[in-house]
Design a protein around this motif. Structure first.
Motif, PDB file in Angstrom:
ATOM      1  N   ALA A  86      38.844  43.479  48.549  1.00  0.00           N
ATOM      2  CA  ALA A  86      39.642  42.532  47.430  1.00  0.00           C
ATOM      3  C   ALA A  86      38.716  42.117  46.509  1.00  0.00           C
ATOM      4  CB  ALA A  86      40.284  41.444  48.350  1.00  0.00           C
ATOM      5  N   ASN A  87      37.421  42.233  46.796  1.00  0.00           N
ATOM      6  CA  ASN A  87      36.432  41.504  46.076  1.00  0.00           C
ATOM      7  C   ASN A  87      35.720  42.660  44.990  1.00  0.00           C
ATOM      8  OD1 ASN A  87      34.876  39.297  44.892  1.00  0.00           O
ATOM      9  ND2 ASN A  87      33.321  39.607  46.528  1.00  0.00           N
ATOM     10  N   ARG A  88      36.612  43.796  44.624  1.00  0.00           N
ATOM     11  CA  ARG A  88      35.954  44.634  43.825  1.00  0.00           C
ATOM     12  C   ARG A  88      34.732  45.627  44.591  1.00  0.00           C
ATOM     13  NH1 ARG A  88      36.986  44.857  38.686  1.00  0.00           N
ATOM     14  NH2 ARG A  88      34.581  44.834  37.882  1.00  0.00           N
ATOM     15  N   GLY A  89      34.818  45.486  45.662  1.00  0.00           N
ATOM     16  CA  GLY A  89      33.679  46.196  46.441  1.00  0.00           C
ATOM     17  C   GLY A  89      32.461  45.432  46.876  1.00  0.00           C
ATOM     18  N   VAL A  90      32.363  44.099  46.574  1.00  0.00           N
ATOM     19  CA  VAL A  90      31.146  43.242  46.926  1.00  0.00           C
ATOM     20  C   VAL A  90      31.771  42.511  48.256  1.00  0.00           C
ATOM     21  CG1 VAL A  90      29.824  41.418  46.259  1.00  0.00           C
ATOM     22  CG2 VAL A  90      30.755  42.912  44.574  1.00  0.00           C
ATOM     23  N   TYR A 143      53.141  31.774  51.207  1.00  0.00           N
ATOM     24  CA  TYR A 143      52.401  31.511  50.105  1.00  0.00           C
ATOM     25  C   TYR A 143      52.721  32.159  49.031  1.00  0.00           C
ATOM     26  CZ  TYR A 143      49.524  28.926  53.527  1.00  0.00           C
ATOM     27  OH  TYR A 143      49.037  28.015  54.492  1.00  0.00           O
ATOM     28  N   GLY A 144      53.715  33.067  49.186  1.00  0.00           N
ATOM     29  CA  GLY A 144      54.133  33.692  47.971  1.00  0.00           C
ATOM     30  C   GLY A 144      52.975  34.590  47.208  1.00  0.00           C
ATOM     31  N   LEU A 145      52.486  35.580  48.380  1.00  0.00           N
ATOM     32  CA  LEU A 145      51.362  36.234  47.972  1.00  0.00           C
ATOM     33  C   LEU A 145      51.622  37.725  47.607  1.00  0.00           C
ATOM     34  CD1 LEU A 145      48.619  34.963  50.502  1.00  0.00           C
ATOM     35  CD2 LEU A 145      48.883  34.592  48.244  1.00  0.00           C
ATOM     36  N   HIS A 146      52.944  38.296  47.638  1.00  0.00           N
ATOM     37  CA  HIS A 146      53.034  39.758  47.294  1.00  0.00           C
ATOM     38  C   HIS A 146      52.370  39.882  45.986  1.00  0.00           C
ATOM     39  CE1 HIS A 146      55.314  43.110  46.348  1.00  0.00           C
ATOM     40  NE2 HIS A 146      56.292  42.977  47.305  1.00  0.00           N
ATOM     41  N   MET A 147      51.750  41.118  45.915  1.00  0.00           N
ATOM     42  CA  MET A 147      50.838  41.217  44.988  1.00  0.00           C
ATOM     43  C   MET A 147      51.367  41.512  43.370  1.00  0.00           C
ATOM     44  SD  MET A 147      49.725  45.225  45.489  1.00  0.00           S
ATOM     45  CE  MET A 147      50.831  46.377  45.590  1.00  0.00           C
ATOM     46  N   LEU A 148      52.749  41.862  43.626  1.00  0.00           N
ATOM     47  CA  LEU A 148      53.445  42.078  42.471  1.00  0.00           C
ATOM     48  C   LEU A 148      54.039  40.779  41.621  1.00  0.00           C
ATOM     49  CD1 LEU A 148      54.991  45.324  43.047  1.00  0.00           C
ATOM     50  CD2 LEU A 148      52.990  44.839  41.972  1.00  0.00           C
ATOM     51  N   GLY A 158      53.973  43.512  50.648  1.00  0.00           N
ATOM     52  CA  GLY A 158      53.400  43.556  49.076  1.00  0.00           C
ATOM     53  C   GLY A 158      51.736  43.147  49.101  1.00  0.00           C
ATOM     54  N   ILE A 159      51.213  43.391  50.200  1.00  0.00           N
ATOM     55  CA  ILE A 159      49.626  43.493  50.352  1.00  0.00           C
ATOM     56  C   ILE A 159      49.041  44.865  50.688  1.00  0.00           C
ATOM     57  CG2 ILE A 159      47.695  42.248  51.255  1.00  0.00           C
ATOM     58  CD1 ILE A 159      49.532  39.584  51.858  1.00  0.00           C
ATOM     59  N   PRO A 219      44.138  42.028  46.576  1.00  0.00           N
ATOM     60  CA  PRO A 219      42.940  42.004  45.357  1.00  0.00           C
ATOM     61  C   PRO A 219      42.681  40.842  44.615  1.00  0.00           C
ATOM     62  CG  PRO A 219      44.337  43.916  45.164  1.00  0.00           C
ATOM     63  CD  PRO A 219      45.037  42.994  46.180  1.00  0.00           C
ATOM     64  N   ALA A 220      41.511  40.237  44.323  1.00  0.00           N
ATOM     65  CA  ALA A 220      41.271  39.025  44.032  1.00  0.00           C
ATOM     66  C   ALA A 220      41.601  37.833  44.742  1.00  0.00           C
ATOM     67  CB  ALA A 220      41.693  38.900  42.256  1.00  0.00           C
TER      68      ALA A 220
END
Ligand SMILES: NC(=O)CC[C@H](N)C(=O)O
Length: 620
Positions: free
Chosen positions: A227-231, A317-322, A269-270, A285-286
């Motif tokens: 989720a952290n761009r590989g970090v 928490y409404g975290l669906h990525m879209l 959606g995750i 992601p993010a």
């Protein structure tokens, strides 16, 4: 069917009595709510897996700033199984290159179960999430790393988790002894020229990677690394490239939950990946990484309780990525010009007059968060929507990330500004940073970009340019006598002469520290020439002073110095000890009262400037 109550959640905190972050309470609530759910069955087609304790239930969530929430059996080890597949795919993309990997492994969802013995029309595996694709991936690593293939994979999995991972040899042996279906898949891959290495050698790598031991906590951190761009957010290590991450999350999104993937992305959606060992990891992601462990599986081979945790988190928490709701307007925390918020430099009348006549000549945009495509686009439209300044200062010290799209758009914005003879000034970014490299790679050929680490220095420099452009001069060498000191305004000539006789003229070299925070305050100063700046011990610059300004005057109110004072250029100052000053006040009480009133006025002016700045930051 046991109806036992939820076991006491083994967690360091005593939740019933102590306050806790709401997310911790939410996760604990999920644990308590889903604990009684005994649907599903522990996998036993690999006999050793059948020994798992069906009651085990652990949840963990890792944030991108490195915090890790844990509930229940979050430290119980279990084998990673298919959750290893996205990480091995990412490793292969980085280590072998996308061409070689994408040449033999597809990226299309198959709609099949994870152990389907079917290839696509090109006789390649549909995607790296089903066994065929994963075995092909392990084969590529074996092809490149030979006998070191498994250790390469184990090392990389450990970097995703932030610790060295062990292997459950019993599970490895058990799967190797019963993995005929995977052997069939491997021979099919071999006949299709996907596998170049001997089947047994490849399966030895694949079975052993599936037997790597992880915990729900590890899964959360591994997912958060994606989720952290590989970090890795806990260790800070860049484990894989953002390119590999985006491709891995893409195939997790389309195929991570096998023939349940369509419903998963529709409902949860995750991007997620499950394993028959009972784990699920989900990577938003993010935002976050989620890990769960509960060995009872549904018909798709996914953990029943694990799915419920992911569904609850997404829905609550409404975290669906879209349904991302990043509001680009939050990218600008302050937007002002020097008319509203000048630098802290005290300036001579002729400088002040020029700047007052051109209040919008310098525009300052203090940015925050991610410089993304939408955020940079919004910033560029704020600039385009008002009078064009001569200088635009972008303060980046609150910017935490820059996307490639954002960087490209930023460079195009700078180029546009150059075409209209606008000078771009960057502050809050260090030339040693990766971000600076990214920006200069795209704008290095432009002649209109300057940079100063401190925002105030950037504003001062831009103001100086405006003073020069309109015929003014910045006179650092000019000297002033006590008569021009605002703190002594209203004193008679004799009183000022008497004070001057008490003063000692001090000389300071460029960079010399004149006062240090915490020292006893037993004198006050009147800057006679040169430039000095006042900074807090943490480096925050409070003010830049030129001749005619006092400093150290808080000695009249406080016993210790509250800030450092350093000479920007060589400087001279009148110093009067507090004892001498008190004796002067005893002889001239009205003058003393006048000076204290002047001090109150100076402090009120500084407070007004500080409030104006706070209002800018708070402005909606
Ligand atoms: N979905 C899974 O976790 C399957 C992994 C297991 N090692 C197998 O290949 O069958």
């Amino acid at each position: 069917m046991t109806t036992e109550q939820p076991k006491p959640i083994r967690h360091p905190q005593h939740w019933a009595t102590a306050a806790m972050p709401p997310l911790q309470r939410f996760l604990a609530g999920c644990h308590a709510e889903f604990w009684p759910d005994h649907d599903g069955a522990v996998a036993n087609y690999i006999p050793e897996l059948g020994k798992a304790d069906p009651a085990h239930f652990g949840i963990s969530l890792a944030t991108l700033d490195g915090h890790v929430y844990e509930v229940g059996d979050s430290r119980v080890p279990f084998t990673i199984q298919s959750m290893s597949k996205p990480f091995v795919f990412a490793i292969a993309l980085d280590a072998l290159g996308s061409d070689q990997v994408e040449r033999v492994i597809g990226v299309e969802p198959s709609g099949d179960p994870f152990n389907s013995i079917r290839l696509n029309a090109e006789n390649h595996p549909f995607n790296p999430m089903v066994n065929a694709g994963a075995i092909a991936c392990s084969g590529l690593v074996r092809q490149a790393r030979h006998g070191d293939a498994f250790e390469t994979i184990r090392d990389a999995l450990g970097r995703f988790a932030g610790r060295r991972l062990d292997v459950d040899d019993a599970v490895f042996t058990s799967e190797a002894a019963t993995g005929d279906r995977n052997r069939a898949i491997a021979y099919l891959l071999r006949t299709s020229d996907v596998l170049k290495e001997p089947v047994d050698d490849v399966l030895a790598v694949y079975f052993r990677q599936c037997a790597v031991l992880v915990t729900a906590r590890d899964c959360a951190i591994m997912a958060a690394t994606l989720a952290n761009r590989g970090v890795n957010p806990v260790t800070g290590e860049q484990v894989v490239t953002p390119y590999a991450v985006s491709r891995t999350l893409a195939v997790m999104t389309s195929s991570g939950m096998y023939d349940f993937a369509g419903e998963w992305i529709y409902r949860v959606g995750i991007p997620a990946k499950s394993g028959v060992g009972g784990g699920i990891l989900a990577s938003l992601p993010a935002r976050l990484g989620l890990g769960s462990y509960s060995p009872r599986l549904d018909g798709h081979g996914n953990s029943v309780r694990g799915i419920k945790v992911c569904e609850a988190l997404s829905a609550h928490y409404g975290l669906h990525m879209l349904n991302r709701s990043d509001d680009a307007r939050t990218s600008i925390i302050a937007d002002y010009d020097i008319g509203a918020n000048p630098s802290r430099r005290s300036r001579r009348a002729q400088e002040r007059d020029i700047l007052a006549a051109h209040p919008d000549a310098v525009r300052v945009l203090e940015l925050v968060g991610t410089l993304s495509f939408s955020n940079v686009d919004y910033v560029s439209r704020q600039l385009a929507g008002s009078a064009r300044p001569q200088f635009v200062i972008f303060d980046l010290h609150r910017v935490t990330a820059m996307t490639q799209a954002g960087l490209r758009l930023l460079a195009e914005l700078f180029r546009e500004l150059a075409d209209f003879h606008v000078t771009v000034v960057l502050s809050g970014i260090r030339r040693s940073s990766a971000e600076w490299q990214e920006i200069t790679e795209r704008t290095g050929d432009l002649g209109n970009v300057r940079d100063f680490y401190l925002l105030d220095t950037a504003i001062e420099w831009a103001e100086d340019q405006i003073v020069y452009r309109y015929g003014g001069a910045i006179d650092f060498i000019e000297t002033t006598e006590l008569a021009e000191q605002p703190l002594l305004a209203g004193l008679s000539g004799d009183e000022r002469h008497e004070l001057a006789a008490l003063a000692t003229i001090k000389h300071y070299q460029q960079g010399e520290r004149i006062l240090a925070a915490g020292e006893p305050a037993n004198s006050l100063f009147f800057l006679r020439s040169g430039v000095i700046h006042v900074t807090l011990p943490d480096g925050i610059r409070l003010a830049t002073l030129t001749a005619g300004q006092c400093f150290g005057e808080m000695a009249l109110l406080e016993p210790l110095r509250s800030a450092d004072v350093v000479a920007d250029f060589s400087a001279t100052a009148f110093e009067i000890t507090l004892d001498d000053f008190e004796r002067f006040r005893a002889r001239h009480p009205k003058a003393g009262e006048r000076i204290m009133r002047n001090l109150a006025q100076l402090l009120a002016e500084r407070l007004t400037i500080a409030n104006a700045r706070l209002n800018l930051l708070a402005a909606d």
